[in-house]
Write an enzyme that holds these catalytic residues in place. Structure first.
Site, PDB file in Angstrom:
ATOM      1  N   LYS A  41       0.466  -5.399   6.463  1.00 47.61           N
ATOM      2  CA  LYS A  41      -0.238  -4.764   7.591  1.00 47.61           C
ATOM      3  C   LYS A  41      -1.587  -4.174   7.158  1.00 47.61           C
ATOM      4  CE  LYS A  41       1.929  -1.196   9.375  1.00 47.61           C
ATOM      5  NZ  LYS A  41       1.196   0.050   9.620  1.00 47.61           N
ATOM      6  N   ARG A  67       4.912   5.296  16.919  1.00 50.02           N
ATOM      7  CA  ARG A  67       6.095   4.937  16.145  1.00 50.02           C
ATOM      8  C   ARG A  67       7.361   4.984  16.972  1.00 50.02           C
ATOM      9  NH1 ARG A  67       8.220   8.075  13.201  1.00 50.02           N
ATOM     10  NH2 ARG A  67       6.832   9.822  13.589  1.00 50.02           N
ATOM     11  N   ARG A  96       6.325   2.453  -8.123  1.00 51.50           N
ATOM     12  CA  ARG A  96       6.244   3.726  -7.396  1.00 51.50           C
ATOM     13  C   ARG A  96       7.634   4.298  -7.170  1.00 51.50           C
ATOM     14  NH1 ARG A  96       1.481   3.103  -3.199  1.00 51.50           N
ATOM     15  NH2 ARG A  96       2.416   1.137  -2.832  1.00 51.50           N
TER      16      ARG A  96
END
Ligand SMILES: [Zn+2]
Length: 215
Positions: A15, A91, A157
């Site tokens: 995205k 969202r 991460r």
């Protein structure tokens, strides 16, 4: 022509890359939730200060405050003139309904990538701890997990573990997917296959958006 776009896609669907490209292609400012919040806080607008009080307390910014931030941003001259590419908002269905009260959306795009592919992409992702450059197990830096750009250490991460990713995917399925369905019901949704190279995906995206806008 000012085009007003929303972009959806699971984390790992590409995205970010596609948002940058679409923003250039349509000349519409790319507005992400994080950037918008940071700007509102930096500009110390009343709504920005309110948002800051939640962020400082380590809390999520509530819907009504976030909506204020979005409404303020979408009233700025660059958006009025060039439209917008909204990324990360809405969202939830509640946010989508509220957005509809002050903004018109021309197209909502959904970059569709199967969950197992997203999981594979995220779990193989590695990132430079110093400059943020992204690598993967398949495309590592040239030397021993040392960043090609800055010499920093390239690591996984902490929030890219399978458990953390599964949690984010579950939240996406329960909250964001109904929002995407809401735009489909409104006749505004364009779904695009997110598999393939970034060039292939962006060609598909612009073709689908142009076709929708020409209706
Ligand atoms: Zn680096």
């Amino acid at each position: 022509m000012a085009v007003r776009l929303l972009i959806f896609g699971r984390q790992g669907a590409g995205k970010g890359t596609q948002s940058t490209r679409l923003s250039e292609r349509y000349g519409a400012p790319h507005i992400s939730t994080g950037d918008m919040l940071r700007a509102a806080v930096a500009n110390a607008t009343p709504i920005g200060l309110e948002a800051k009080s939640y962020m400082d307390a380590g809390q999520l910014v509530p819907d009504e405050v976030m909506l204020g931030v979005v409404e303020e941003r979408l009233a700025e001259p660059d958006v009025v003139e060039h439209g917008f590419l909204l990324d990360g908002f809405p969202r939830t269905v509640v946010q989508a309904e509220a957005l509809g009260r002050f903004a018109t959306v021309d197209v909502a795009v959904d970059i569709v990538v199967p969950e197992e592919v997203v999981l594979e992409r995220i779990s193989s992702r590695r990132v430079c701890g110093s400059c943020g450059r992204i690598y993967s197990v398949q495309a590592p830096p040239e030397r021993d997990w040392t960043c090609d750009t800055c010499g920093g250490e390239v690591v996984q991460r902490a929030d890219d573990t399978p458990e953390a990713v599964a949690k984010r995917l579950a939240a996406y399925a329960s909250e964001t997917q109904p929002t995407i369905d809401w735009y489909a019901d409104a006749g505004l949704l364009v779904k695009v296959d997110g598999l393939g190279t970034p060039d292939e995906v962006s060609e598909r995206l612009t073709a689908a958006i142009d076709a929708h806008l020409a209706r």
